[in-house]
Design a protein around this motif. Structure first.
Motif, PDB file in Angstrom:
ATOM      1  N   ALA A   4      45.344  34.007  30.246  1.00 21.44           N
ATOM      2  CA  ALA A   4      45.437  32.563  30.055  1.00 21.44           C
ATOM      3  C   ALA A   4      44.948  32.189  28.666  1.00 21.44           C
ATOM      4  O   ALA A   4      45.596  31.411  27.951  1.00 21.44           O
ATOM      5  CB  ALA A   4      44.614  31.844  31.119  1.00 21.44           C
ATOM      6  N   LEU A   5      43.818  32.776  28.284  1.00 19.47           N
ATOM      7  CA  LEU A   5      43.268  32.433  26.968  1.00 19.47           C
ATOM      8  C   LEU A   5      44.199  32.892  25.853  1.00 19.47           C
ATOM      9  O   LEU A   5      44.372  32.200  24.848  1.00 19.47           O
ATOM     10  CB  LEU A   5      41.874  33.042  26.810  1.00 19.47           C
ATOM     11  CG  LEU A   5      40.833  32.405  27.739  1.00 19.47           C
ATOM     12  CD1 LEU A   5      39.488  33.094  27.598  1.00 19.47           C
ATOM     13  CD2 LEU A   5      40.693  30.920  27.455  1.00 19.47           C
ATOM     14  N   SER A   9      42.091  31.526  37.585  1.00 20.79           N
ATOM     15  CA  SER A   9      41.175  32.657  37.429  1.00 20.79           C
ATOM     16  C   SER A   9      39.728  32.185  37.390  1.00 20.79           C
ATOM     17  O   SER A   9      38.845  32.841  37.944  1.00 20.79           O
ATOM     18  CB  SER A   9      41.529  33.463  36.186  1.00 20.79           C
ATOM     19  OG  SER A   9      41.620  32.627  35.081  1.00 20.79           O
ATOM     20  N   GLN A  15      38.678  31.589  40.829  1.00 23.16           N
ATOM     21  CA  GLN A  15      38.499  32.853  41.558  1.00 23.16           C
ATOM     22  C   GLN A  15      37.173  33.502  41.179  1.00 23.16           C
ATOM     23  O   GLN A  15      36.485  34.075  42.015  1.00 23.16           O
ATOM     24  CB  GLN A  15      39.655  33.803  41.271  1.00 23.16           C
ATOM     25  CG  GLN A  15      39.661  34.984  42.217  1.00 23.16           C
ATOM     26  CD  GLN A  15      40.808  35.918  41.954  1.00 23.16           C
ATOM     27  OE1 GLN A  15      41.808  35.540  41.378  1.00 23.16           O
ATOM     28  NE2 GLN A  15      40.663  37.160  42.389  1.00 23.16           N
ATOM     29  N   LEU A  16      36.804  33.372  39.898  1.00 21.55           N
ATOM     30  CA  LEU A  16      35.520  33.951  39.471  1.00 21.55           C
ATOM     31  C   LEU A  16      34.353  33.203  40.121  1.00 21.55           C
ATOM     32  O   LEU A  16      33.330  33.798  40.435  1.00 21.55           O
ATOM     33  CB  LEU A  16      35.396  33.872  37.947  1.00 21.55           C
ATOM     34  CG  LEU A  16      36.241  34.879  37.173  1.00 21.55           C
ATOM     35  CD1 LEU A  16      36.136  34.625  35.685  1.00 21.55           C
ATOM     36  CD2 LEU A  16      35.808  36.299  37.480  1.00 21.55           C
ATOM     37  N   ASN A  25      53.406  36.104  39.008  1.00 20.67           N
ATOM     38  CA  ASN A  25      52.362  36.613  38.122  1.00 20.67           C
ATOM     39  C   ASN A  25      52.898  37.689  37.186  1.00 20.67           C
ATOM     40  O   ASN A  25      52.507  37.760  36.030  1.00 20.67           O
ATOM     41  CB  ASN A  25      51.218  37.225  38.930  1.00 20.67           C
ATOM     42  CG  ASN A  25      50.351  36.166  39.543  1.00 20.67           C
ATOM     43  OD1 ASN A  25      50.476  35.002  39.196  1.00 20.67           O
ATOM     44  ND2 ASN A  25      49.501  36.546  40.448  1.00 20.67           N
ATOM     45  N   ALA A  59      40.083  38.735  38.495  1.00 22.26           N
ATOM     46  CA  ALA A  59      40.522  37.455  37.936  1.00 22.26           C
ATOM     47  C   ALA A  59      40.257  37.383  36.443  1.00 22.26           C
ATOM     48  O   ALA A  59      40.916  36.644  35.722  1.00 22.26           O
ATOM     49  CB  ALA A  59      39.819  36.305  38.641  1.00 22.26           C
ATOM     50  N   LEU A  60      39.309  38.173  35.997  1.00 22.99           N
ATOM     51  CA  LEU A  60      38.968  38.189  34.579  1.00 22.99           C
ATOM     52  C   LEU A  60      40.191  38.536  33.732  1.00 22.99           C
ATOM     53  O   LEU A  60      40.396  37.996  32.653  1.00 22.99           O
ATOM     54  CB  LEU A  60      37.865  39.219  34.345  1.00 22.99           C
ATOM     55  CG  LEU A  60      36.815  38.869  33.309  1.00 22.99           C
ATOM     56  CD1 LEU A  60      36.170  37.538  33.614  1.00 22.99           C
ATOM     57  CD2 LEU A  60      35.755  39.949  33.253  1.00 22.99           C
ATOM     58  N   GLY A  79      37.953  43.766  42.969  1.00 23.64           N
ATOM     59  CA  GLY A  79      37.603  42.563  43.729  1.00 23.64           C
ATOM     60  C   GLY A  79      37.825  41.292  42.935  1.00 23.64           C
ATOM     61  O   GLY A  79      38.838  41.138  42.256  1.00 23.64           O
ATOM     62  N   ASP A  80      36.836  40.427  42.992  1.00 25.63           N
ATOM     63  CA  ASP A  80      37.007  39.115  42.375  1.00 25.63           C
ATOM     64  C   ASP A  80      37.009  39.189  40.856  1.00 25.63           C
ATOM     65  O   ASP A  80      37.527  38.295  40.193  1.00 25.63           O
ATOM     66  CB  ASP A  80      35.894  38.175  42.838  1.00 25.63           C
ATOM     67  CG  ASP A  80      36.067  37.808  44.291  1.00 25.63           C
ATOM     68  OD1 ASP A  80      37.223  37.866  44.760  1.00 25.63           O
ATOM     69  OD2 ASP A  80      35.076  37.492  44.950  1.00 25.63           O
ATOM     70  N   LEU A  81      36.431  40.230  40.317  1.00 28.21           N
ATOM     71  CA  LEU A  81      36.410  40.348  38.860  1.00 28.21           C
ATOM     72  C   LEU A  81      37.807  40.554  38.294  1.00 28.21           C
ATOM     73  O   LEU A  81      38.031  40.368  37.106  1.00 28.21           O
ATOM     74  CB  LEU A  81      35.502  41.503  38.431  1.00 28.21           C
ATOM     75  CG  LEU A  81      34.018  41.156  38.347  1.00 28.21           C
ATOM     76  CD1 LEU A  81      33.236  42.364  37.923  1.00 28.21           C
ATOM     77  CD2 LEU A  81      33.793  40.014  37.377  1.00 28.21           C
ATOM     78  N   TYR A  90      46.982  29.302  34.771  1.00 28.71           N
ATOM     79  CA  TYR A  90      46.330  30.595  34.978  1.00 28.71           C
ATOM     80  C   TYR A  90      44.831  30.488  34.807  1.00 28.71           C
ATOM     81  O   TYR A  90      44.056  31.091  35.535  1.00 28.71           O
ATOM     82  CB  TYR A  90      46.887  31.596  33.969  1.00 28.71           C
ATOM     83  CG  TYR A  90      47.787  32.588  34.591  1.00 28.71           C
ATOM     84  CD1 TYR A  90      48.935  32.168  35.221  1.00 28.71           C
ATOM     85  CD2 TYR A  90      47.480  33.931  34.581  1.00 28.71           C
ATOM     86  CE1 TYR A  90      49.765  33.067  35.808  1.00 28.71           C
ATOM     87  CE2 TYR A  90      48.306  34.838  35.174  1.00 28.71           C
ATOM     88  CZ  TYR A  90      49.445  34.411  35.784  1.00 28.71           C
ATOM     89  OH  TYR A  90      50.253  35.309  36.379  1.00 28.71           O
ATOM     90  N   LEU A  91      44.432  29.717  33.791  1.00 31.63           N
ATOM     91  CA  LEU A  91      43.013  29.555  33.490  1.00 31.63           C
ATOM     92  C   LEU A  91      42.292  28.961  34.696  1.00 31.63           C
ATOM     93  O   LEU A  91      41.262  29.487  35.141  1.00 31.63           O
ATOM     94  CB  LEU A  91      42.884  28.625  32.282  1.00 31.63           C
ATOM     95  CG  LEU A  91      41.495  28.483  31.689  1.00 31.63           C
ATOM     96  CD1 LEU A  91      41.165  29.726  30.901  1.00 31.63           C
ATOM     97  CD2 LEU A  91      41.432  27.279  30.791  1.00 31.63           C
ATOM     98  N   GLY A 100      49.569  28.712  30.737  1.00 32.27           N
ATOM     99  CA  GLY A 100      48.256  29.272  30.436  1.00 32.27           C
ATOM    100  C   GLY A 100      47.147  28.490  31.117  1.00 32.27           C
ATOM    101  O   GLY A 100      46.237  29.075  31.706  1.00 32.27           O
ATOM    102  N   TYR A 126      43.293  37.863  34.403  1.00 30.85           N
ATOM    103  CA  TYR A 126      44.162  36.700  34.274  1.00 30.85           C
ATOM    104  C   TYR A 126      43.545  35.645  33.378  1.00 30.85           C
ATOM    105  O   TYR A 126      44.244  34.911  32.693  1.00 30.85           O
ATOM    106  CB  TYR A 126      44.490  36.144  35.659  1.00 30.85           C
ATOM    107  CG  TYR A 126      45.341  37.094  36.442  1.00 30.85           C
ATOM    108  CD1 TYR A 126      46.653  37.321  36.057  1.00 30.85           C
ATOM    109  CD2 TYR A 126      44.837  37.808  37.511  1.00 30.85           C
ATOM    110  CE1 TYR A 126      47.442  38.218  36.725  1.00 30.85           C
ATOM    111  CE2 TYR A 126      45.619  38.708  38.192  1.00 30.85           C
ATOM    112  CZ  TYR A 126      46.928  38.916  37.798  1.00 30.85           C
ATOM    113  OH  TYR A 126      47.713  39.815  38.458  1.00 30.85           O
ATOM    114  N   LEU A 127      42.200  35.605  33.385  1.00 29.54           N
ATOM    115  CA  LEU A 127      41.522  34.676  32.482  1.00 29.54           C
ATOM    116  C   LEU A 127      41.861  35.038  31.037  1.00 29.54           C
ATOM    117  O   LEU A 127      42.171  34.180  30.208  1.00 29.54           O
ATOM    118  CB  LEU A 127      40.014  34.744  32.718  1.00 29.54           C
ATOM    119  CG  LEU A 127      39.177  33.745  31.939  1.00 29.54           C
ATOM    120  CD1 LEU A 127      39.474  32.348  32.418  1.00 29.54           C
ATOM    121  CD2 LEU A 127      37.701  34.036  32.094  1.00 29.54           C
TER     122      LEU A 127
END
Lengths: 385, 287
Positions: free
Chosen positions: A305-306, B103, B106-107, A254, A298-299, A294-296, B99-100, B96, A301-302
Motif C-alpha cells: 500500500a505504501l 492491513s 489487521q495489524l 489481492n 498484513a505487514l 499469522g497477523d504479521l 490496502y493500507l 493503495g 500488504y502494508l
C-alpha cells in the motif's frame, strides 16, 4: 546482414540489455543447477520470478502503455491455469513427454485467456477508465466463482495437477519459463516500438487526438487487452505445472493488485522496470513467507500500500515536483553523466542547448551582477559608518 | 416474501454504500476504492465502543464520527495532492489507501473474524411472513437517510453547491464556490453513510474481519454503476435491485453457488446495453 543490423538505429544496447540480462541469469542458473548447487526451493523461486515477469510485463502493456487500469489480470491467469492445466492433464494420457504437453497447453491456455480477454474487453473497452477497472475486477470474481463451482475442476479442493507437474526428475521448469520470458519480452518490446505501439501510446496520451488522427481506438484497446490476457494465461499455465493443486483462492483481487504493485514500482511504461520490480517483489515475498506468519502477514500488504501511494504521489503530485526533478533516478543519472559532456559531443543542430556548459544563461549573469553591486554597496555603507 | 424483505434490507445497505461512491464520483470524478474499507473502520469503531461497555447508540455515534474523520483525512492526505493528476494515478492511490486500511486494521485487530452482538430485536409477523425487526429497521432508517440526503442536496446551499461542482467544476469555481471544501464535505457525508451501512451490515452478519468492507464495497460500486454513476436515485435503485437479486439467487439451489457470477454478469450486461447505467445522464465529451 548482421553488421548492417548492428549498425542500424533499431539495434541499440539499451534496447536489448534486458534480453542479455535474462539470458545471462538463465545461463548462470542452468550452470548452477548442473553443478547441483541450486537448492530446490530456489529453482521454485526462479519459476515464480519467471511467471511474475510475464504477468508484470503484460499488465504494463495495458496500464503503462495503453493507460487503462485492469484489475482482472489474476482472472486471466486463472483461466490459463485451470484450462491449460486441464488440457495438459488430458493430453498426458496420450503424449508421454511432459514438455510437449506443456507447450501445447501453454498455447491453449493462452488462447483461452485471450478469448476471455476478448469477451470482457468488448463491452468494457467502449467505456472509460474507471468502468474498465471495475468490469475487469468483476470479471476476476466471476471467473473465480465459476471455476470454484464447475464439476470438472475439483470444486473447492482445487485442480490436482500431480499428473503433469514438473518434478525433480524432469528438466527444470524454470528453463522453459525463462525462454518464454524472452519470447514475451521480444514480442512486447517489438510491439511497443512498432507503428502499432506508437498508436497505443498516442491513445494513452490523448484519446480524442488519437481518434482524430485516424487511429482505430477500439481496435487497439481490444488488441492490447487480448494480447496481455494471452500472456497472463500462459503465466497461469506455468503456475499450473509448477504447483498442485491449482486453487481458485490464489487468483483473488489481492493477486491482481500484487501484479499492479510490480508495474507501478517498476514504472508504468517501463518494461525493464517491470522486470526488476517483478523479480524484487517475488524475492521479497519468498523471503517474507517464513518470517511473517499469522497477523504479521498484513505487514506485506502494508508495504504494498505504501509503495502504491508513495510512488503515485511522488510522480504525480504537483507539490513533489521539485523533489522529483532532483531525486528521481533519471535525474540523478543525468547529473552524473552531464559533467563529462563537451561541446564537441553535440552532433546535430537538434542538440539540447541546456546541456552545453559553455552556454551562459542571461538571467544568471544578471543576478550575479546585481548581487555583486549590492554587496559592494553594502560594504561601502558599512565603511561609511 | 421473506426473501424479498431480506433482499430489500440488503439492498438498502448496498444503496447506502453506493450513495457514498456515487457522490464522490459525481463531485470529485474519482473512484474511491477505499470506500468499502471505511465501512470496516466504522464496524471496528462500533466493536471497540461495545467492548468498552458503551451503549449501542453511543457506538453508532462513535462509528459515524470516526468514519467521517477517516474520510476527511484520507481525502486530505491521499487525494487532494493529486487534484488535476491523471485518473489512473488517482485510481491507483485509492487502491493503495484501501490496502493500507485493511492491513493496518489487521495489524491492530488480527485477521480472525470477531463476533459482535448488537441486541436481538425479535421478529414481526408481516403479511404472513416472519421478518426480523432488524430488517425492518434497516429499511426504515435507510429510507429516511436517503430522503434526508435528497432534501439536503436539493434545498441547502451546500447541497446545491455540490450539484454545481459535479456539473462543471470550473464554472463552480468561478461562481465563488470553494471546490476543495465541497469535495471535503462530500467525502465526510459519504463516509458517514458508510458508517450507518456498517451498523446495519453487522446487524445482518454479526462478525467482522479486516476484509469485511471489500466485498460489499465492490458490490455497492456495481450497484452504483448499474443505477448510473453520479446519479443519487440511481444508486438507490441499483442498490435495492442488486440486494434483491442476490437474495433471490441465494434462495434458488441451482443458482446459489454462482451468485457472485450472476451479480457481476448483470453489471457487464448493463454496461453493454446501457453504458451510462439505468438512470445515468449522458455526458458529452469536450475537447
Amino acid at each position: 546482414m548482421v553488421k548492417k543490423l548492428l549498425k542500424s538505429d533499431d539495434f541499440k544496447l539499451k534496447n536489448c540489455i534486458n534480453y542479455l540480462a535474462v539470458t545471462v541469469a538463465l545461463v548462470v542458473c542452468i550452470f548452477m543447477k548442473s553443478q547441483g548447487k541450486l537448492p530446490n526451493s530456489y529453482a521454485n523461486l526462479l519459476v515464480q520470478i519467471g511467471y511474475s515477469i510475464i504477468l508484470a510485463v503484460s499488465l504494463n502493456l495495458v496500464v503503462g502503455f495503453l493507460g487503462e487500469l485492469s484489475l482482472g489480470h489474476a482472472g486471466f491467469m486463472c483461466v490459463g491455469a485451470y484450462m491449460g492445466t486441464f488440457i495438459s492433464i488430458q493430453l498426458s494420457e496420450v503424449i508421454d513427454s511432459k514438455i510437449v504437453c506443456l507447450l501445447i497447453s501453454m498455447l491453449c491456455g493462452g488462447l483461452m485467456a485471450a478469448f476471455f480477454g476478448f469477451l470482457v474487453g468488448l463491452p468494457a473497452l467502449r467505456l472509460k477508465g474507471d468502468y474498465l477497472a471495475i468490469v475487469t475486477l468483476a470479471f476476476g470474481e466471476i471467473v473465480r466463482n465459476i471455476f470454484k463451482n464447475l464439476p470438472w475442476f475439483g470444486k473447492a479442493m482445487g485442480l490436482t495437477t500431480s499428473a503433469v507437474r514438473f518434478t525433480k526428475k524432469d528438466i527444470p521448469l524454470f528453463i522453459i519459463v525463462f525462454i518464454m520470458v524472452l519470447v514475451t519480452l521480444f514480442l512486447v518490446q517489438n510491439l511497443v516500438r512498432s507503428k502499432h505501439g506508437r498508436a497505443i501510446t498516442a491513445i494513452r496520451d490523448n484519446e480524442i487526438a488519437a481518434k482524430a488522427m485516424g487511429i482505430n481506438v477500439t481496435f487497439y484497446k481490444l488488441f492490447v487487452f487480448v494480447f496481455a490476457a494471452f500472456f497472463a494465461g500462459v503465466a497461469g499455465v506455468f503456475y499450473g505445472h509448477y504447483t498442485t493443486p491449482v486453487m481458485y483462492t490464489f487468483f483473488s483481487y489481492n493477486y491482481s493488485i500484487e501484479i499492479l504493485v510490480m508495474v507501478v514500482l517498476g514504472g508504468m511504461g517501463s518494461i525493464n522496470g517491470s522486470i526488476i520490480a517483478a523479480t524484487l517483489i517475488t524475492v521479497i515475498n519468498f523471503k517474507l513467507q517464513d518470517a511473517l506468519s499469522g497477523d504479521l502477514a498484513a505487514l506485506k500488504y502494508l508495504i504494498y500500500a505504501l509503495i502504491l501511494i508513495g510512488i503515485v504521489l511522488f510522480n504525480n503530485a504537483p507539490k513533489f515536483r521539485p523533489y522529483k526533478e532532483r531525486f528521481a533516478p533519471k535525474a540523478l543519472i543525468k547529473k552524473l553523466t552531464e559533467k563529462n559532456r563537451k561541446p564537441s559531443d553535440i552532433m546535430s543542430d537538434e542538440a539540447d542547448w541546456n546541456k552545453i556548459p559553455t552556454k551562459i544563461k542571461m538571467d544568471e549573469v544578471l543576478t550575479v551582477d546585481v548581487q555583486d553591486k549590492l554587496s559592494a554597496a553594502q560594504k561601502a555603507a558599512k565603511e561609511e559608518e | 416474501m421473506n426473501i424479498l424483505f431480506n433482499g430489500l434490507s440488503l439492498g438498502a445497505i448496498y444503496a447506502l454504500i453506493a450513495l457514498g461512491y456515487t457522490m464522490v464520483y459525481g463531485i470529485a470524478k474519482m473512484l474511491n476504492f477505499a470506500h468499502g474499507d471505511v465501512i470496516m473502520v466504522g464496524a471496528y469503531a462500533l466493536l471497540v465502543t461495545l467492548n468498552l461497555q458503551g451503549h449501542i447508540a453511543l457506538g453508532v455515534v462513535v462509528s459515524v464520527v470516526v468514519c467521517t474523520v477517516a474520510g476527511i483525512v484520507i481525502e486530505k492526505l491521499a487525494y487532494k495532492p493529486l487534484r488535476g493528476a491523471s485518473p489512473l494515478a488517482v485510481l491507483i492511490t485509492a487502491i493503495g489507501v484501501s490496502y493500507l486500511l485493511q492491513s493496518v486494521s489487521q495489524l491492530i485487530f488480527g485477521a480472525a473474524p470477531q463476533p459482535i452482538t448488537i441486541g436481538n430485536f425479535g421478529t414481526v409477523n408481516l403479511f404472513g411472513a416472519e421478518i426480523s425487526t432488524s430488517t425492518i429497521l434497516t429499511l426504515v432508517v435507510g429510507s429516511v437517510i436517503m430522503a434526508c440526503l435528497t432534501v439536503f442536496i436539493k434545498k441547502t446551499r451546500t447541497g446545491r453547491a455540490m450539484v454545481a461542482v459535479s456539473e462543471d467544476r470550473g464554472a463552480a469555481l468561478l461562481m465563488g464556490i470553494n471546490v476543495n471544501r465541497i469535495i471535503m464535505i462530500t467525502f465526510a457525508i459519504g463516509s458517514a453513510l458508510a458508517a450507518c451501512a456498517s451498523v446495519f451490515y453487522l446487524m445482518q452478519i454479526p462478525s467482522l474481519e479486516p476484509t469485511l468492507g471489500s466485498m460489499p464495497g465492490i458490490k455497492a460500486f456495481t450497484a452504483a454503476v448499474i443505477g448510473g454513476i453520479g446519479s443519487i436515485p440511481g444508486a438507490m435503485l441499483g442498490g435495492v435491485l442488486l440486494g434483491v437479486i442476490e437474495k433471490v439467487c441465494l434462495s434458488i439451489p441451482a443458482l446459489s453457488p454462482y451468485t457472485t457470477a450472476v451479480e457481476f454478469g448483470l453489471l457487464i450486461v448493463i454496461l453493454l446495453v446501457r453504458p451510462i447505467g439505468l438512470l445515468g445522464k449522458k455526458r458529452r465529451e469536450k475537447v
